[in-house]
Design a protein around this motif. Sequence first.
Motif, PDB file in Angstrom:
ATOM      1  N   CYS B 419      28.935  32.639  49.683  1.00  0.00           N
ATOM      2  CA  CYS B 419      29.604  33.932  49.570  1.00  0.00           C
ATOM      3  C   CYS B 419      28.716  34.875  48.749  1.00  0.00           C
ATOM      4  CB  CYS B 419      30.969  33.747  48.905  1.00  0.00           C
ATOM      5  SG  CYS B 419      30.833  33.569  47.127  1.00  0.00           S
ATOM      6  N   PRO B 420      29.036  36.159  48.695  1.00  0.00           N
ATOM      7  CA  PRO B 420      28.168  37.091  47.947  1.00  0.00           C
ATOM      8  C   PRO B 420      28.060  36.773  46.447  1.00  0.00           C
ATOM      9  CG  PRO B 420      29.589  38.296  49.447  1.00  0.00           C
ATOM     10  CD  PRO B 420      30.071  36.873  49.452  1.00  0.00           C
ATOM     11  N   GLY B 421      29.102  36.179  45.885  1.00  0.00           N
ATOM     12  CA  GLY B 421      29.038  35.777  44.475  1.00  0.00           C
ATOM     13  C   GLY B 421      28.789  36.944  43.536  1.00  0.00           C
ATOM     14  N   CYS B 425      29.985  40.657  44.146  1.00  0.00           N
ATOM     15  CA  CYS B 425      31.445  40.617  44.224  1.00  0.00           C
ATOM     16  C   CYS B 425      32.082  40.821  42.858  1.00  0.00           C
ATOM     17  CB  CYS B 425      31.871  39.272  44.805  1.00  0.00           C
ATOM     18  SG  CYS B 425      33.643  39.075  44.858  1.00  0.00           S
ATOM     19  N   LEU B 427      34.926  39.972  41.846  1.00  0.00           N
ATOM     20  CA  LEU B 427      35.800  38.885  41.391  1.00  0.00           C
ATOM     21  C   LEU B 427      35.029  37.653  40.944  1.00  0.00           C
ATOM     22  CD1 LEU B 427      38.429  39.126  44.271  1.00  0.00           C
ATOM     23  CD2 LEU B 427      38.638  40.045  41.973  1.00  0.00           C
ATOM     24  N   ALA B 428      33.735  37.642  41.185  1.00  0.00           N
ATOM     25  CA  ALA B 428      32.953  36.418  41.012  1.00  0.00           C
ATOM     26  C   ALA B 428      32.871  35.974  39.560  1.00  0.00           C
ATOM     27  CB  ALA B 428      31.551  36.625  41.555  1.00  0.00           C
ATOM     28  N   SER B 460      30.764  28.757  46.760  1.00  0.00           N
ATOM     29  CA  SER B 460      31.586  29.925  46.417  1.00  0.00           C
ATOM     30  C   SER B 460      31.265  30.362  44.993  1.00  0.00           C
ATOM     31  CB  SER B 460      33.080  29.595  46.466  1.00  0.00           C
ATOM     32  OG  SER B 460      33.466  29.125  47.728  1.00  0.00           O
ATOM     33  N   GLY B 461      31.344  31.667  44.771  1.00  0.00           N
ATOM     34  CA  GLY B 461      31.073  32.206  43.443  1.00  0.00           C
ATOM     35  C   GLY B 461      32.316  32.324  42.581  1.00  0.00           C
ATOM     36  N   CYS B 462      33.445  31.902  43.102  1.00  0.00           N
ATOM     37  CA  CYS B 462      34.656  31.819  42.287  1.00  0.00           C
ATOM     38  C   CYS B 462      35.693  31.008  43.038  1.00  0.00           C
ATOM     39  CB  CYS B 462      35.203  33.200  41.902  1.00  0.00           C
ATOM     40  SG  CYS B 462      36.197  34.006  43.152  1.00  0.00           S
ATOM     41  N   ASN B 464      38.250  31.705  44.505  1.00  0.00           N
ATOM     42  CA  ASN B 464      38.830  32.230  45.746  1.00  0.00           C
ATOM     43  C   ASN B 464      38.279  31.555  46.994  1.00  0.00           C
ATOM     44  OD1 ASN B 464      40.610  34.023  44.572  1.00  0.00           O
ATOM     45  ND2 ASN B 464      39.004  35.540  44.275  1.00  0.00           N
ATOM     46  N   SER B 465      37.118  30.938  46.882  1.00  0.00           N
ATOM     47  CA  SER B 465      36.627  30.029  47.926  1.00  0.00           C
ATOM     48  C   SER B 465      36.220  30.684  49.243  1.00  0.00           C
ATOM     49  CB  SER B 465      37.670  28.937  48.235  1.00  0.00           C
ATOM     50  OG  SER B 465      38.208  28.419  47.084  1.00  0.00           O
ATOM     51  N   CYS B 466      35.758  31.916  49.194  1.00  0.00           N
ATOM     52  CA  CYS B 466      35.273  32.547  50.428  1.00  0.00           C
ATOM     53  C   CYS B 466      34.123  31.742  51.030  1.00  0.00           C
ATOM     54  CB  CYS B 466      34.812  33.970  50.166  1.00  0.00           C
ATOM     55  SG  CYS B 466      36.088  34.983  49.420  1.00  0.00           S
ATOM     56  N   GLY B 467      33.406  30.998  50.182  1.00  0.00           N
ATOM     57  CA  GLY B 467      32.295  30.178  50.677  1.00  0.00           C
ATOM     58  C   GLY B 467      32.744  28.794  51.143  1.00  0.00           C
TER      59      GLY B 467
HETATM   60  S1  SF4 Z   1      34.555  33.324  46.562  1.00  0.00           S
HETATM   61 FE1  SF4 Z   1      34.890  34.692  44.856  1.00  0.00          FE
HETATM   62  S2  SF4 Z   1      32.837  35.424  44.402  1.00  0.00           S
HETATM   63 FE2  SF4 Z   1      32.761  34.638  46.439  1.00  0.00          FE
HETATM   64  S3  SF4 Z   1      33.131  36.430  47.727  1.00  0.00           S
HETATM   65 FE3  SF4 Z   1      35.081  35.337  47.421  1.00  0.00          FE
HETATM   66  S4  SF4 Z   1      36.006  36.431  45.733  1.00  0.00           S
HETATM   67 FE4  SF4 Z   1      33.830  36.954  45.697  1.00  0.00          FE
END
Ligand code: SF4
Lengths: 112, 562
Positions: B419-421, B425, B427-428, B460-462, B464-467
């Motif tokens: 994810c962008p992390g 991002c 939220l990261a 994922s960079g947080c 939220n687990s977009c990755g």
């Molecule tokens: S997982 Fe977290 S850091 Fe990565 S894109 Fe989603 S919200 Fe942003």
Amino acid sequence: MPKAASPKIASANDLLGGQVVYLQRNGTWGLDRSLAAVSDDSDELEALIAAAPREPQVIDVALIDVALDDGEAPRPTALREIIRDRGPTVRPDLGRQAAHDAQQFDGSSYHV
Amino acid sequence: MYEYDQFDRAYVKARVATFRDQVARRISGALTEDEFKPLRLQNGIYLQLHAYMLRVAIPYGTLSSAQMRQLAMIAERWDKGYGHFTTRQNIQYNWPKLADLPDILDALADVEMHAIQTSGNCIRNVTADHFAGAAADEIEDPRPTAELIRQWSTDHPEFAFLPRKFKIAVTGSPNDRAVTKAHDIGLRMVRDDAGEPGYEVIVGGGLGRTPVVGVVVRDFVPKVQLLAYLEAILRVYNLHGRRDNKYKARIKILVKEEGLDTFREQVETEFASLLELGGGPSLVPDPAVVARIEAAFAPPAFEEFAQHDADFATAYAENAEFAAWCDSNVAQHRVPGYGIVTISLKAVGAIPGDASADQMRVVADLAERYSHDELRVSHEQNLILPHVARRDLATVHAALREVELATANAGQIGDIIACPGLDYCALATARSIPIAQDIAQHFADPAYARTIGEMKIKISGCINSCGHHHVGHIGILGLDRAGRENYQITIGGDHTETLKIGERLGRGFDADEVVPAIERLVTTYLDAREGPGETFLKVVNRLGTAPFKDALYPTKETADAA
Ligand code: SF4
């Protein structure tokens, strides 16, 4: 004993471009971090924010911690704020770093 | 490809005009930020660290060449020359300016695209198998279903303010490439005993803070009743989903708290009453509408080729790089003589999912010429040319090579979702991209990567687990520990039809310890496997996590013995 307050500056995003701006010592919002008003008194910064002119319009106003090195501009200490200030570590050609201090900012290093 | 009708066109253009007015009023100060923010979010516009971010919907990940060219034009004209393809099969622009956004949305509308419902507590852009309409293992093309759901859910007044966002994914194949069990609703096309097509309905899956594997709420819903069944689920959720706590608001929590049986009963009751009422045209779509949608996804005019093509065979025999690419990046097509090409957006050193405007244009040209004008975006952040004749593969490969898009690593250790992390991002809690780059760099030797075989690393960079880190064979979650980036490692996750949440092995690692940790996991796997056919995931399933835990966190004895 309460923890000593660390020096702070006020940051925000410019409404039009979304880029990071800082509250300057002259009471206006601007891009130049070296001119940012520094205080360890949050109330003082809040008062300055309230009194700042409404142009440029800013959003997401927040106080951020900075370090003060002798004779240098106040420097954000949190990684998030360092990245906001400079640009993505993985694209040193983008963001504020592209204009000024790309060489100081080695995107491959974890120790930004 | 689905084409907008008169109504769709007018609707999307009207939305842009409304938004243009809203932006003007925000800039003039007539609207406050509090008033404006929900309006911009309804048009897919977030404020991130450096600038606004525009998230553009790519319904079920399908694009035409003209649409891809327009995405490239937007990247160049209003952004910084690139776009980022995401695990939701969307594209995101990282640097647009507020005043330009109405023009960008207008340019998208010109090619029948928009950013509606890419944000907010509504039914989000519907995703689907990226091999849809091409895969050899497919029961039916899932895209007409996804398109029907798109039409039903777009601006659905009853579901515009759900307790939380709501994601639906559809697969037409038993081999699930759409991660259906990690969605609020996952639909798997199946046939009943009489051979009639319909859907198995999975509910309550999701990643994020509380990862949950979706469960089957109904084995079979006939095609014609699908929208009524979805409406029944959404109604139960809208009524009973928690609004008091954002972290407990997703349907997965409702299903857990109520229990599947109670939840199912509520849905069935609602469903029965909808059927009794006859549903009305919004729930029982006009057969003419269905026929129009299905016609739009009719297979292109495939030529008849023999499976064997002499030119292909020669190129394959003589060009090792091409052969390796075919082996990893070309999947079996349902029509003999064709292949499905995965274009890796994961060259060593690249940012997973990023494509430059030039790359987008080359891909658009190739799609137009060699893939019946069709493209797909995969949830794995790659692009797909779904219908390439085998005789054209060498030409396509050579053209991709010119723009650094011919990396032969699909499904391998370098094909990392990230994810962008914290690089982009808001939220990261940590960066994702540099970790992905370091791992890809470390395992850059193609022969080593091939030896390792199938390997899905997801970062994922947080929380939220977009990755999708929970379902990575190796998952990496970036956190902040006292101001330092820290990375937790899970193993054994599985994103397919046998979806499984990975197990956390122990304490997290500093950024520069991640690559050595991955190397230890890989070495442990290679030592333990029973043959090259046994993948990392299979070894974890056979042996459990203990040997991997020992490799990452050696006790004193094991360290001394080593
Ligand atoms: S997982 Fe977290 S850091 Fe990565 S894109 Fe989603 S919200 Fe942003």
